[in-house]
Design an enzyme around this catalytic site. Structure first.
Site, PDB file in Angstrom:
ATOM      1  N   ARG A 184      18.326 -11.392 -10.984  1.00 38.95           N
ATOM      2  CA  ARG A 184      17.817 -10.796 -11.011  1.00 38.95           C
ATOM      3  C   ARG A 184      17.167 -11.285  -9.681  1.00 38.95           C
ATOM      4  NH1 ARG A 184      15.302  -7.448 -11.375  1.00 38.95           N
ATOM      5  NH2 ARG A 184      17.053  -7.147 -13.478  1.00 38.95           N
ATOM      6  N   LYS A 196     -15.709  -6.058  10.213  1.00 40.59           N
ATOM      7  CA  LYS A 196     -15.982  -4.998   9.934  1.00 40.59           C
ATOM      8  C   LYS A 196     -17.866  -5.059   9.681  1.00 40.59           C
ATOM      9  CE  LYS A 196     -12.674  -3.624   7.158  1.00 40.59           C
ATOM     10  NZ  LYS A 196     -12.047  -3.330   6.166  1.00 40.59           N
ATOM     11  N   ASP A 230     -14.558   4.674   8.813  1.00 40.72           N
ATOM     12  CA  ASP A 230     -14.752   4.466   7.276  1.00 40.72           C
ATOM     13  C   ASP A 230     -14.923   4.991   6.458  1.00 40.72           C
ATOM     14  OD1 ASP A 230     -13.724   2.628   5.593  1.00 40.72           O
ATOM     15  OD2 ASP A 230     -15.815   2.179   4.933  1.00 40.72           O
ATOM     16  N   GLU A 236     -14.978  -1.179  13.552  1.00 39.98           N
ATOM     17  CA  GLU A 236     -15.162  -0.275  11.996  1.00 39.98           C
ATOM     18  C   GLU A 236     -16.817  -0.315  12.605  1.00 39.98           C
ATOM     19  OE1 GLU A 236     -14.413  -1.708   7.673  1.00 39.98           O
ATOM     20  OE2 GLU A 236     -16.264  -1.618   8.365  1.00 39.98           O
ATOM     21  N   LYS A 239      -3.503  -6.679   2.775  1.00 36.46           N
ATOM     22  CA  LYS A 239      -3.836  -6.001   1.497  1.00 36.46           C
ATOM     23  C   LYS A 239      -2.014  -6.358   1.290  1.00 36.46           C
ATOM     24  CE  LYS A 239      -8.102  -3.543   1.257  1.00 36.46           C
ATOM     25  NZ  LYS A 239      -8.272  -2.741   1.024  1.00 36.46           N
TER      26      LYS A 239
END
Length: 305
Positions: free
Chosen positions: A123, A190, A240, A219, A158
């Site tokens: 597993r 940003k 953006d 950005e 992320k």
């Protein structure tokens, strides 16, 4: 693991070299694997089901097979799982290289050894390989969508906490490009930084003054900000949530003076439309934050002692 509770460390030298060549820290990967195994075997416990139902001298062979088409990654990590559980008693063969495109039914790895060890490791090995192959497969879909354009797909930060290096490795296996790894290898200005600094140019100049040797990307949300940054000498700009028409205009205004990255609300269905605007990169958080696992399975064939 055929009855004991200690993992076999250190990892085999060939796997260590392979992980290093892939840009991974061997110690970190071993730590990941050990933590994964400890979830199944806390405090030195054993696989109770295998201990009760399988003879200590029983041996088996089996295959990892793809149950869908895609790109595999993490098979070296899966091999490491088996090595840490079974040591020299377990042999992994016929492993295809990470980054290989496979079809449903293709064998990607073969493993032989004590049956208890194989089932104890199964597993955890599948968890790593299925997840990382999912990242690689998702990335490859974007790479295919962008084929013939100048745009390349980027990952983001992320990522699952603690799994960034492995997930970014899987992105590379799928043909994608890694964005910055953390907060110190590249500055990323940003919207909140822009508000705090009083504008895109003051924010850009503040970073450049504080860290003159650090790459910096800023950005922007409109073409006026883009023009101001180009005038200030910014060479990496993120567009953006712009429409394709606005991105096309941004590419024309930039005229090669900076690399342009498209971001925000992008989907695979829109990938080619965005790429045809002429941007250099398309960043996609979904490659890592919401990826579907790749369907791999391990089928064992008991061969006796």
């Amino acid at each position: 693991m055929s009855g004991g509770s200690a993992f076999h460390l250190p990892p085999p030298s060939d796997l260590s070299r392979e992980l290093q060549q892939a840009g991974l820290d061997v110690g970190e990967v071993v730590d990941h694997v050990v933590r994964g195994l400890q979830e199944d075997l806390p405090h030195g416990t054993v696989d109770a089901t295998s201990q009760a139902t399988i003879a200590a001298d029983a041996r088996a062979t089996g295959v990892f097979a793809a149950r869908e088409a895609g790109v595999v990654a993490g098979l070296g990590v899966a091999a490491l799982v088996f090595a840490l559980v079974g040591g020299d008693a377990v042999e992994v063969t016929d492993r295809v290289p990470d980054g290989t495109r496979v079809a449903a039914g293709d064998v990607v790895l073969r493993v032989s050894g004590p049956t208890r060890s194989l089932l104890t490791a199964e597993r955890t090995a599948l968890n790593f390989a299925s997840h990382l192959s999912g990242v690689a497969t998702a990335t490859a879909a974007w790479v295919d969508a962008l084929e013939g354009t100048r745009a390349r797909v980027l990952d983001t930060r992320k990522t699952l906490p603690g799994f960034r290096a492995l997930q970014k490795y899987a992105v590379r296996c799928g043909g994608g490009v890694n964005h910055r790894f953390g907060l110190s290898d590249k500055a990323m200005v940003k919207d909140n930084h822009v508000i705090a600094a009083g504008g895109v140019v003051p924010a850009f100049e503040a970073v450049r003054a504080a860290y003159p040797d650090l790459p910096v990307e800023v950005e922007v949300t409109d073409l006026d900000q883009l023009r101001a940054l180009l005038e200030a000498g910014c060479t990496e700009i993120l567009l953006d949530n712009m429409s394709p028409a606005t991105m096309t205009e941004a590419v024309a205004i930039t005229a090669g003076r900076a690399s342009l990255e498209a971001s925000g609300g992008l989907t695979l269905e829109r990938a080619r439309e965005v790429a045809l605007t002429g941007v250099d990169f398309i960043s996609v958080g979904a490659l890592t934050h919401s990826v579907k696992v790749f369907d791999l399975g391990l089928d064992l064939d008991e061969t006796g002692a």
